[in-house]
Design a protein around this motif. Sequence first.
Motif, PDB file in Angstrom:
ATOM      1  N   HIS A 640       0.682  -1.625  -0.473  1.00 42.06           N
ATOM      2  CA  HIS A 640       0.114   0.158   0.082  1.00 42.06           C
ATOM      3  C   HIS A 640       0.982   0.978   0.011  1.00 42.06           C
ATOM      4  CE1 HIS A 640      -3.234  -2.344   0.531  1.00 42.06           C
ATOM      5  NE2 HIS A 640      -2.681  -2.970   1.801  1.00 42.06           N
ATOM      6  N   THR A 641       2.058   1.487   0.274  1.00 39.84           N
ATOM      7  CA  THR A 641       3.191   2.473   0.719  1.00 39.84           C
ATOM      8  C   THR A 641       4.063   2.466  -0.203  1.00 39.84           C
ATOM      9  OG1 THR A 641       3.976   1.376   2.451  1.00 39.84           O
ATOM     10  CG2 THR A 641       2.097   2.025   3.408  1.00 39.84           C
ATOM     11  N   ALA A 642       4.940   1.134  -0.321  1.00 38.15           N
ATOM     12  CA  ALA A 642       5.466   1.112  -1.852  1.00 38.15           C
ATOM     13  C   ALA A 642       4.872  -0.544  -2.629  1.00 38.15           C
ATOM     14  CB  ALA A 642       6.875   0.872  -1.258  1.00 38.15           C
ATOM     15  N   PRO A 643       4.390  -0.058  -3.863  1.00 34.77           N
ATOM     16  CA  PRO A 643       3.802  -1.741  -4.291  1.00 34.77           C
ATOM     17  C   PRO A 643       5.102  -2.091  -5.290  1.00 34.77           C
ATOM     18  CG  PRO A 643       2.952   0.877  -5.009  1.00 34.77           C
ATOM     19  CD  PRO A 643       3.497   0.816  -4.313  1.00 34.77           C
ATOM     20  N   GLU A 644       6.116  -0.738  -5.687  1.00 33.26           N
ATOM     21  CA  GLU A 644       6.312  -1.560  -6.847  1.00 33.26           C
ATOM     22  C   GLU A 644       8.033  -2.073  -5.968  1.00 33.26           C
ATOM     23  OE1 GLU A 644       8.446   2.420  -4.687  1.00 33.26           O
ATOM     24  OE2 GLU A 644       6.482   1.937  -5.514  1.00 33.26           O
ATOM     25  N   GLN A 645       8.292  -2.063  -4.755  1.00 30.40           N
ATOM     26  CA  GLN A 645       8.972  -2.261  -3.585  1.00 30.40           C
ATOM     27  C   GLN A 645       8.656  -4.194  -3.094  1.00 30.40           C
ATOM     28  OE1 GLN A 645      10.886  -0.554  -0.698  1.00 30.40           O
ATOM     29  NE2 GLN A 645      10.964   1.199  -2.098  1.00 30.40           N
ATOM     30  N   ALA A 646       7.386  -4.380  -3.541  1.00 31.16           N
ATOM     31  CA  ALA A 646       5.760  -5.459  -2.636  1.00 31.16           C
ATOM     32  C   ALA A 646       6.636  -6.767  -3.226  1.00 31.16           C
ATOM     33  CB  ALA A 646       5.144  -4.657  -2.306  1.00 31.16           C
ATOM     34  N   TYR A 647       6.415  -6.435  -4.552  1.00 23.65           N
ATOM     35  CA  TYR A 647       6.437  -8.082  -4.959  1.00 23.65           C
ATOM     36  C   TYR A 647       7.688  -8.548  -6.135  1.00 23.65           C
ATOM     37  CZ  TYR A 647       1.603  -7.286  -3.864  1.00 23.65           C
ATOM     38  OH  TYR A 647       0.821  -7.195  -2.516  1.00 23.65           O
ATOM     39  N   PHE A 648       8.061  -9.702  -6.470  1.00 25.88           N
ATOM     40  CA  PHE A 648       9.045 -10.415  -6.979  1.00 25.88           C
ATOM     41  C   PHE A 648       8.605 -10.819  -8.534  1.00 25.88           C
ATOM     42  CE2 PHE A 648      10.442  -9.559  -2.816  1.00 25.88           C
ATOM     43  CZ  PHE A 648      11.764  -8.921  -2.771  1.00 25.88           C
ATOM     44  N   ASN A 649       8.027 -10.695  -8.314  1.00 21.11           N
ATOM     45  CA  ASN A 649       7.046 -11.488  -9.634  1.00 21.11           C
ATOM     46  C   ASN A 649       7.739 -13.063 -10.367  1.00 21.11           C
ATOM     47  OD1 ASN A 649       5.193  -8.883 -10.298  1.00 21.11           O
ATOM     48  ND2 ASN A 649       7.681  -8.362 -10.381  1.00 21.11           N
ATOM     49  N   CYS A 650       7.775 -13.221  -8.856  1.00 25.77           N
ATOM     50  CA  CYS A 650       8.546 -14.956  -9.522  1.00 25.77           C
ATOM     51  C   CYS A 650       8.321 -16.348  -8.218  1.00 25.77           C
ATOM     52  CB  CYS A 650       9.484 -14.800  -9.659  1.00 25.77           C
ATOM     53  SG  CYS A 650      11.384 -14.253  -8.469  1.00 25.77           S
ATOM     54  N   HIS A 651       7.972 -17.135  -8.108  1.00 21.47           N
ATOM     55  CA  HIS A 651       7.927 -18.065  -7.139  1.00 21.47           C
ATOM     56  C   HIS A 651       8.321 -19.566  -7.498  1.00 21.47           C
ATOM     57  CE1 HIS A 651       5.461 -19.228  -3.547  1.00 21.47           C
ATOM     58  NE2 HIS A 651       5.489 -20.564  -3.930  1.00 21.47           N
ATOM     59  N   THR A 652       9.600 -19.736  -6.852  1.00 21.24           N
ATOM     60  CA  THR A 652      10.098 -20.969  -7.394  1.00 21.24           C
ATOM     61  C   THR A 652      10.300 -21.958  -6.021  1.00 21.24           C
ATOM     62  OG1 THR A 652      11.683 -19.771  -9.098  1.00 21.24           O
ATOM     63  CG2 THR A 652      12.090 -21.524  -8.012  1.00 21.24           C
ATOM     64  N   ASP A 653       9.277 -23.022  -5.768  1.00 18.63           N
ATOM     65  CA  ASP A 653       9.444 -23.723  -4.946  1.00 18.63           C
ATOM     66  C   ASP A 653      10.395 -25.252  -5.066  1.00 18.63           C
ATOM     67  OD1 ASP A 653       6.577 -23.496  -3.810  1.00 18.63           O
ATOM     68  OD2 ASP A 653       5.809 -23.590  -6.348  1.00 18.63           O
ATOM     69  N   ILE A 654      11.272 -25.165  -3.880  1.00 17.54           N
ATOM     70  CA  ILE A 654      12.522 -25.846  -3.763  1.00 17.54           C
ATOM     71  C   ILE A 654      11.853 -26.869  -2.790  1.00 17.54           C
ATOM     72  CG2 ILE A 654      14.929 -26.273  -3.276  1.00 17.54           C
ATOM     73  CD1 ILE A 654      15.179 -23.346  -3.654  1.00 17.54           C
ATOM     74  N   THR A 655      11.728 -28.186  -3.271  1.00 14.10           N
ATOM     75  CA  THR A 655      11.009 -29.321  -1.955  1.00 14.10           C
ATOM     76  C   THR A 655      12.669 -30.481  -1.928  1.00 14.10           C
ATOM     77  OG1 THR A 655       9.515 -29.256  -3.532  1.00 14.10           O
ATOM     78  CG2 THR A 655       9.762 -31.381  -2.334  1.00 14.10           C
ATOM     79  N   ILE A 656      12.791 -30.583  -0.472  1.00 11.68           N
ATOM     80  CA  ILE A 656      13.633 -31.468  -0.085  1.00 11.68           C
ATOM     81  C   ILE A 656      12.642 -33.072   0.228  1.00 11.68           C
ATOM     82  CG2 ILE A 656      15.609 -32.760   1.736  1.00 11.68           C
ATOM     83  CD1 ILE A 656      15.319 -29.430   2.904  1.00 11.68           C
ATOM     84  N   PRO A 657      13.008 -33.833  -0.597  1.00 11.12           N
ATOM     85  CA  PRO A 657      12.277 -34.980  -0.490  1.00 11.12           C
ATOM     86  C   PRO A 657      12.857 -35.927   0.819  1.00 11.12           C
ATOM     87  CG  PRO A 657      14.459 -35.512  -1.906  1.00 11.12           C
ATOM     88  CD  PRO A 657      14.045 -34.290  -1.228  1.00 11.12           C
ATOM     89  N   TYR A 658      11.165 -36.824   1.246  1.00  8.86           N
ATOM     90  CA  TYR A 658      11.195 -37.730   2.511  1.00  8.86           C
ATOM     91  C   TYR A 658      12.605 -38.093   2.891  1.00  8.86           C
ATOM     92  CZ  TYR A 658       5.980 -36.584   1.475  1.00  8.86           C
ATOM     93  OH  TYR A 658       4.844 -36.477   1.891  1.00  8.86           O
ATOM     94  N   ASP A 659      13.317 -39.225   2.370  1.00  6.79           N
ATOM     95  CA  ASP A 659      14.256 -39.325   2.069  1.00  6.79           C
ATOM     96  C   ASP A 659      15.608 -39.167   3.033  1.00  6.79           C
ATOM     97  OD1 ASP A 659      15.433 -38.829  -0.178  1.00  6.79           O
ATOM     98  OD2 ASP A 659      15.850 -40.662  -0.795  1.00  6.79           O
ATOM     99  N   GLU A 660      15.289 -37.406   2.542  1.00  4.95           N
ATOM    100  CA  GLU A 660      16.895 -36.603   3.132  1.00  4.95           C
ATOM    101  C   GLU A 660      15.539 -35.630   4.514  1.00  4.95           C
ATOM    102  OE1 GLU A 660      18.697 -34.196  -0.194  1.00  4.95           O
ATOM    103  OE2 GLU A 660      18.388 -36.370  -1.482  1.00  4.95           O
ATOM    104  N   ILE A 661      15.244 -36.417   4.766  1.00  5.18           N
ATOM    105  CA  ILE A 661      14.623 -34.638   5.705  1.00  5.18           C
ATOM    106  C   ILE A 661      15.010 -36.083   7.190  1.00  5.18           C
ATOM    107  CG2 ILE A 661      12.621 -34.880   7.539  1.00  5.18           C
ATOM    108  CD1 ILE A 661      13.367 -32.855   4.790  1.00  5.18           C
ATOM    109  N   GLY A 662      15.606 -35.786   8.230  1.00  9.94           N
ATOM    110  CA  GLY A 662      15.889 -35.987   9.500  1.00  9.94           C
ATOM    111  C   GLY A 662      14.997 -35.765   9.970  1.00  9.94           C
ATOM    112  N   GLU A 663      14.548 -34.399  10.654  1.00  8.51           N
ATOM    113  CA  GLU A 663      14.155 -33.628  11.339  1.00  8.51           C
ATOM    114  C   GLU A 663      12.860 -32.809  11.198  1.00  8.51           C
ATOM    115  OE1 GLU A 663      13.207 -32.005  16.099  1.00  8.51           O
ATOM    116  OE2 GLU A 663      15.262 -32.690  14.731  1.00  8.51           O
TER     117      GLU A 663
END
Length: 695
Positions: A640-663
């Motif tokens: 609302h105050t600085a809309p040109e700084q509020a967004y990056f226009n990208c969204h990239t998901d990075i997934t860790i598979p279950y077998d690489e999760i310790g906790e």
Amino acid sequence: MDYRELLNEENAAVKERYDLVMERIAGLEQEQRVAEPFRDYFVKVGAFITLMQSLYEKFDRMPDRRSWVKLFPMEYLMAWNDRLFGQLLPENYENSYANPAYAVRRLGPDYGQLLSFVYTEIRGMIVYAYEGRKTEMTMAAELFMELYSAFEEEALPDYRQLKKTVYWYVSDYSDQTIEAFFKDQFDRRFSFIKDIICSADLSDERYLYLYGAYISDNERTLARYMNRLPEAEISSMAETFVQGFVRGFKVMGMDLSVKKSVAIRAHAGFERVLRKSIEMFEVMGLFVHVFRDPVACINKKAAPYGFVSSSPNPQYDYDHRQDQALYLDKAFNERRLSVLRVLYERHKETLAGYAGPACLQIFGEAPFSPVPKEENLRLCEKQQALSVAYASQSALLASSYMDESNMSFTIIAYPSPAIGKDFEAIFNETVRVNTLDNTLYSRIQQSMIDVLDKADFVRIRGTDGKNKTDLSVRLVPLKDPDAQTKFENCVADVNIPVGEVFTSPVLAGTNGVLYVSSAYLNGYDFKDLTFVLKDGVTVDYSCQNFDTPEENRRYIRENILKNHESLPLGEFAIGTNTTAYAMARKYDIIRRLPILIVEKTGPHFALGDTCYSRSEDHKVYNPDGKEIIARENEISAQRHTAPEQAYFNCHTDITIPYDEIGEISAVLPDGTAVPIIKDGRFVLEGTQTLNEAFD
């Protein structure tokens, strides 16, 4: 006035120019006015233009553009398709002017880069010939001849002058090229792709050659497989697709009844499903647009955007991804934005009625790791900033005409035959994955949310010796736990398949290392991908794809950070689709799954904007009636105050598979850690059913 009449009117206006330039190009092979090695380039590219002229005129004489393929056997159509796209195929690309490395080797560094770009732009004539767009053909041919004339002089032309010629070609015609793509997306009369889907004889796979796109064995095999499926199964796939879009509006509490249109983005070969989907959408009162992935440089996106087929060569696409380095400057950005403003204002009622995209994707191609080339055009630092600025400004402009708080989308994916010998079995299992029980997953996921709502932050650690992740994600505090929640309980609506719980993290206090041993993101392969986050923002990053740290960082900056200096953590989620994970392990296809499915097969972390980008002020609720309040972070709060700084226009998901999760543990205010996943297994009470797929 319909599509053909509109084009006929436009074509008549350029007939004299078209005839003159094509006549001139047809005689180039007999001329000796340009010295080698440049003569070879102009003769070969001129021959391609003449071929496109004959193609255009052949189609122009046909009374029915949807039945001509039946005049030829499949072998002829395949050979013709190879003739059109053969220069891009890996076996020919090394000696093609479409390859910047070859062009530079033959023509020198400056001339080679520029003329390789021009040939790439001229290759758009394939589409223009098929669609009957004489205006665009004339524009490209005139650019070619203007450059040819510059090389007719005894002395080589000044490179700076050639660059200006290209600049003014792209800039001066921007009102026409941008408007042409806009019409493809939003004007009901421009329906070339849709007409093929809805009217062609889909039982005869030769229909694929009506598009003017590269058709590989993937498309042919996929169309053949679709033709073998019973009508009931086709209808079921279409129903899943369409209802996912409808549920997106219901879940978000939005009004679909005020909308007039939807866009389908899809892959060639799925026409039977697409035809049925179009029928279902239009019964609901939504007109369906289907537009081709753009071919003019000014309209191209970083990733496939419209109706697509297989790429003849991903390296070719990679080599030309930053061709705008030839012409991008501040004045050019302003020119593009001014054209968009005029278009949006002229068509504001159409834009207000747009409901959003419905995307049907494929997966299964071999992960692509590009070869970096010094000969490729690259944006300089100033141009990178201009590219980021344009993405932000054009997105703000679009959002002022399209109410994103009342727009949605859906995405679903199926395997391509490129996935290998188990294609049909994987396809059947994917159908099952895409139709898992929403109610069951919603109940299981609520068990997780009940614990996460009590937590201050979530601790994520990788498996010892296998994954280096050690990250704490800070969560938004709840003022009214009886009415508010931190995580969305996400089943199969906008993102098919089920399931995940996700939130927009608090950036301050989100710290640590995010690591994944292998990831396939935005069409590119990444090895040993590592990000260091401080207060929710990337402060360092690396991978091991190339020989030097500099090249690896550049690769990440261009393809994940999208030329930003850094990005915030816009989303943290825990995927729950262990059935999809088990399918991937069974067929050893985890690296060939799309992010749409991969993100459901472990915890994932999105760099960029939040999932609620540009609709943060629209209240959303979980099935239990609680309002999801984690819709923004400290950066998007500036909208609302600085809309040109509020967004990056990208969204990239990075997934860790279950077998690489310790906790993965929810850490409560008193420091108590409540485990949700331990050593790759769900351990929280109410979630253990998810482990059955592992067994």
